[in-house]
Design an enzyme around this catalytic site. Structure first.
Site, PDB file in Angstrom:
ATOM      1  N   HIS A 182     -34.323  39.737  12.646  1.00 30.36           N
ATOM      2  CA  HIS A 182     -34.131  39.707  11.011  1.00 30.36           C
ATOM      3  C   HIS A 182     -32.698  40.653  10.748  1.00 30.36           C
ATOM      4  O   HIS A 182     -33.320  41.695   9.946  1.00 30.36           O
ATOM      5  CB  HIS A 182     -35.175  39.818  10.452  1.00 30.36           C
ATOM      6  N   ASN A 183     -32.079  40.681  11.135  1.00 34.42           N
ATOM      7  CA  ASN A 183     -30.852  41.629  11.299  1.00 34.42           C
ATOM      8  C   ASN A 183     -29.641  41.219  10.242  1.00 34.42           C
ATOM      9  O   ASN A 183     -29.933  39.844   9.985  1.00 34.42           O
ATOM     10  CB  ASN A 183     -30.545  42.139  12.310  1.00 34.42           C
ATOM     11  N   PHE A 184     -28.513  41.915  10.056  1.00 37.67           N
ATOM     12  CA  PHE A 184     -27.421  41.512   9.457  1.00 37.67           C
ATOM     13  C   PHE A 184     -26.859  39.938  10.034  1.00 37.67           C
ATOM     14  O   PHE A 184     -26.340  39.195   9.271  1.00 37.67           O
ATOM     15  CB  PHE A 184     -26.331  42.418   9.326  1.00 37.67           C
ATOM     16  N   HIS A 231     -28.465  37.678  11.324  1.00 30.16           N
ATOM     17  CA  HIS A 231     -29.212  36.660  10.877  1.00 30.16           C
ATOM     18  C   HIS A 231     -28.813  36.294   9.472  1.00 30.16           C
ATOM     19  O   HIS A 231     -28.646  35.174   9.126  1.00 30.16           O
ATOM     20  CB  HIS A 231     -30.835  37.086  10.962  1.00 30.16           C
ATOM     21  N   HIS A 265     -32.187  36.747   1.380  1.00 29.92           N
ATOM     22  CA  HIS A 265     -33.433  36.313   1.768  1.00 29.92           C
ATOM     23  C   HIS A 265     -34.271  37.277   2.498  1.00 29.92           C
ATOM     24  O   HIS A 265     -35.460  37.217   2.664  1.00 29.92           O
ATOM     25  CB  HIS A 265     -33.411  34.954   2.144  1.00 29.92           C
TER      26      HIS A 265
HETATM   27  P1  5GP Z   1     -37.746  34.288   8.192  1.00 29.23           P
HETATM   28  O1  5GP Z   1     -38.792  35.082   8.567  1.00 29.23           O
HETATM   29  O2  5GP Z   1     -36.520  34.302   9.029  1.00 29.23           O
HETATM   30  O3  5GP Z   1     -37.478  34.071   6.752  1.00 29.23           O
HETATM   31  O4  5GP Z   1     -38.620  32.759   8.261  1.00 29.23           O
HETATM   32  C1  5GP Z   1     -38.349  31.921   9.325  1.00 29.23           C
HETATM   33  C2  5GP Z   1     -39.432  32.073  10.132  1.00 29.23           C
HETATM   34  O5  5GP Z   1     -39.597  30.831  10.975  1.00 29.23           O
HETATM   35  C3  5GP Z   1     -39.496  33.234  11.238  1.00 29.23           C
HETATM   36  O6  5GP Z   1     -39.828  34.326  11.037  1.00 29.23           O
HETATM   37  C4  5GP Z   1     -40.055  32.586  12.420  1.00 29.23           C
HETATM   38  O7  5GP Z   1     -41.475  32.831  12.382  1.00 29.23           O
HETATM   39  C5  5GP Z   1     -39.946  31.080  12.288  1.00 29.23           C
HETATM   40  N1  5GP Z   1     -38.629  30.327  12.876  1.00 29.23           N
HETATM   41  C6  5GP Z   1     -37.444  30.587  12.718  1.00 29.23           C
HETATM   42  N2  5GP Z   1     -36.606  29.911  13.554  1.00 29.23           N
HETATM   43  C7  5GP Z   1     -37.383  29.831  14.672  1.00 29.23           C
HETATM   44  C8  5GP Z   1     -37.318  29.052  15.886  1.00 29.23           C
HETATM   45  O8  5GP Z   1     -36.088  28.660  16.219  1.00 29.23           O
HETATM   46  N3  5GP Z   1     -38.219  28.995  16.689  1.00 29.23           N
HETATM   47  C9  5GP Z   1     -39.596  29.470  16.359  1.00 29.23           C
HETATM   48  N4  5GP Z   1     -40.410  29.131  17.109  1.00 29.23           N
HETATM   49  N5  5GP Z   1     -39.648  29.917  14.980  1.00 29.23           N
HETATM   50  C10 5GP Z   1     -38.674  29.895  14.149  1.00 29.23           C
HETATM   51 MN    MN Z   2     -34.652  34.478   7.541  1.00 25.16          MN
END
Ligand code: 5GP
Ligand code: MN
Length: 505
Positions: A252-254, A256, A292
């Site tokens: 969860h870095n820049f 991303h 986000h």
């Molecule tokens: P974010 O935390 O990035 O806002 O929300 C997305 C969440 O969906 C991530 O924290 C992670 O748990 C899940 N996620 C996103 N991409 C992937 C992926 O490619 N594989 C899996 N297993 N989980 C993902």
């Molecule tokens: Mn995200």
């Protein structure tokens, strides 16, 4: 075209001239070969390691994308190839461990002189040191125990950022700021601007200052600067502050943040949303994507709640992270020099603030089904002028962008999975250490790359992407097909692992 010659089968070959380490070189490849093959070709020419970042510059000093679409040239209009980042170092071992290893070696030598063989107990000790070293390499969160030296550990298997490890965080940010401000978005070529509008864009080829320029391009090319009278300096300050408020953590870095914003930007162009939604709505969506995950600590909501962190206390266990990301975003906008919304009316500001809060809070995955079901119900009668429909669509767009890594080419997507699993494993290791409930899909003893992806693609990505594709059929080729291919890739990998395990005695 100059530099393009037909060969045997009639398939045209591309000839690229480029300088590497002061030497003129020539690369030849078929126009229909894959992006990976082209990248590997230049990687070999530069004698670069897999973790290095390659940069190709054209005659005017602009970075160009290394892909089969690279424009053919001649020797006197050659590109310049550089290996820009190689700060990837192995984890620095704590001095105590190094000393212990050294003492063991001395002891072993001495004992061998007397006994002619290494005794069992020393073998055992050596194995223990080795396994502890391996653990250290994987368990980055042990940094808080003071075992890892600041700045010496890497965060992911993905290509590292161009960061000089001797610089402090502040110095590094200043360097990025200077580089960013010294680059003009006018230097971004038309080719890169077009590529930026597609999900095939490769984030790993760009360093942070360049990503900031590309974000500036997105705001400019969507006409936000003119539509909302955003001063270029305010936009630069805003983007830089956003960069500073992402943490240096595995996922969860820049980077991303950049990928999610870039996917949102691509989706806006691919679906022609500029002609379907208002400019304010587009600004809400792009800025929500950008903000986000601001100040994400690398541990998810479940952890926040179980560990009773400050964030969980502040937000009463209700989407603590998403509430925080959003609050940080408006904290940045509250600084007058960063306020890209300052020339808007109060009414417009309120609209944008309300919209961003809704979109950012919608990224809490515990609300996934609720939001998807709402969108599904609207689908048969979807109406772009209906306020409620539009709001759900905007949330869906941010959600799709957020979890869109698998819609990217495999060579871009796979390193992201390594980053994600690294962050997951950090969390479950900490949960084990602290005696908290262990999140099963983050447990290094239970999940693998294929197992984590096959279920995530089947049960989360495909249903969500299919629904959006019903509204925008053109997305089939851009996001659905790559995700289906990824499912096949990870299913094959899963099968192969199972067969391998089955074959073991
Ligand atoms: P974010 O935390 O990035 O806002 O929300 C997305 C969440 O969906 C991530 O924290 C992670 O748990 C899940 N996620 C996103 N991409 C992937 C992926 O490619 N594989 C899996 N297993 N989980 C993902
Ligand atoms: Mn995200």
């Amino acid at each position: 075209m100059e530099g393009q010659t037909p060969r045997g089968s009639g398939m045209s070959m591309k000839i690229i001239y480029f300088m590497i380490n002061g030497k003129l070189e020539r690369a030849e490849f078929r126009a229909d070969c894959s992006a990976t093959e082209v990248k590997e070709l230049f990687r070999a020419a530069a004698e670069a390691e897999p973790h290095h970042i390659l940069k190709m510059y054209n005659m005017s000093g602009t970075v160009v994308n290394i892909s089969p679409r690279l424009e053919a040239n001649s020797a006197d209009s050659c590109y310049r190839l550089e290996v820009v980042a190689s700060d990837l170092q192995s984890v620095a071992m704590p001095p105590e461990l190094e000393k212990m290893e050294c003492r063991l070696h001395q002891l072993e030598r001495k004992v061998i002189e007397d006994m002619a063989k290494t005794p069992e107990i020393i073998c055992e000790l050596k194995n223990q040191v080795e396994s502890f070293k391996k653990k250290l390499e994987n368990v980055e969160h042990l940094g808080w125990m003071g075992l890892l030296r600041e700045g010496n550990h890497r965060h992911s298997k993905a290509p590292p950022k161009a960061r000089a490890s001797h610089l402090s965080v502040q110095e590094e940010r200043l360097r990025v700021r200077m580089k960013f401000l010294n680059m003009s978005s006018l230097q971004v070529t038309e080719e890169v601007r077009e590529h930026l509008k597609t999900p095939t864009f490769d984030n790993w080829q760009w360093e942070e200052a360049e990503m900031l320029v590309l974000l500036q391009v997105m705001y400019t090319d969507l006409d936000f600067l003119t539509a909302f009278q955003i001063e270029p300096e305010a936009l630069q300050n805003f983007l830089f502050e956003v960069y500073c408020h992402y943490n240096n953590i595995p996922f969860h870095n820049f980077q991303h943040c950049f990928c999610v914003t870039q996917m949102m930007y691509g989706l806006i162009w691919l679906t022609d949303l500029r002609n379907k939604l208002s400019r304010v709505d587009l600004l809400i969506m792009l800025t929500s994507a950008l903000c986000h995950d601001l100040d994400h600590p690398g541990y998810n909501n479940v952890y926040q709640i179980n560990a009773q962190t400050d964030l969980a206390l502040r937000y009463n266990d209700i989407s603590p992270l998403e509430n925080h990301h959003c609050a940080v975003a408006f904290g940045i906008l509250a600084k007058p020099e960063c306020n890209i919304l300052k020339n808007l009316s109060n009414e417009q500001y309120k609209l944008i603030r309300g919209g961003m809060i809704k979109c950012i809070l919608a990224t809490d995955m515990s609300r996934h089904n609720e939001i998807l079901n709402k969108f599904k119900a609207m689908q048969p009668v979807f109406n772009f002028t209906n306020k409620e429909h539009k709001e759900v669509l905007m949330k869906i767009m941010v959600k799709v962008s957020d979890i869109s890594n698998e819609a990217r080419p495999m060579e871009v997507a796979e390193p992201w999975l390594d980053c994600l699993l690294q962050e997951f494993f950090n969390q479950s290791d900490t949960e084990k250490l602290k005696g908290l409930p262990v999140t099963p899909f983050m447990d290094r003893d239970k999940v693998s790359k294929p197992s984590s992806q096959t279920s995530f693609i089947r049960f989360v990505l495909l249903p969500l992407f299919t629904e959006l594709t019903k509204l925008f059929p053109c997305l089939e080729q851009h996001i659905l097909e790559p995700v289906r291919r990824a499912l096949e890739y990870y299913s094959d990998m899963e099968k192969a692992t199972k067969e391998e395990e089955g074959a073991k005695p």
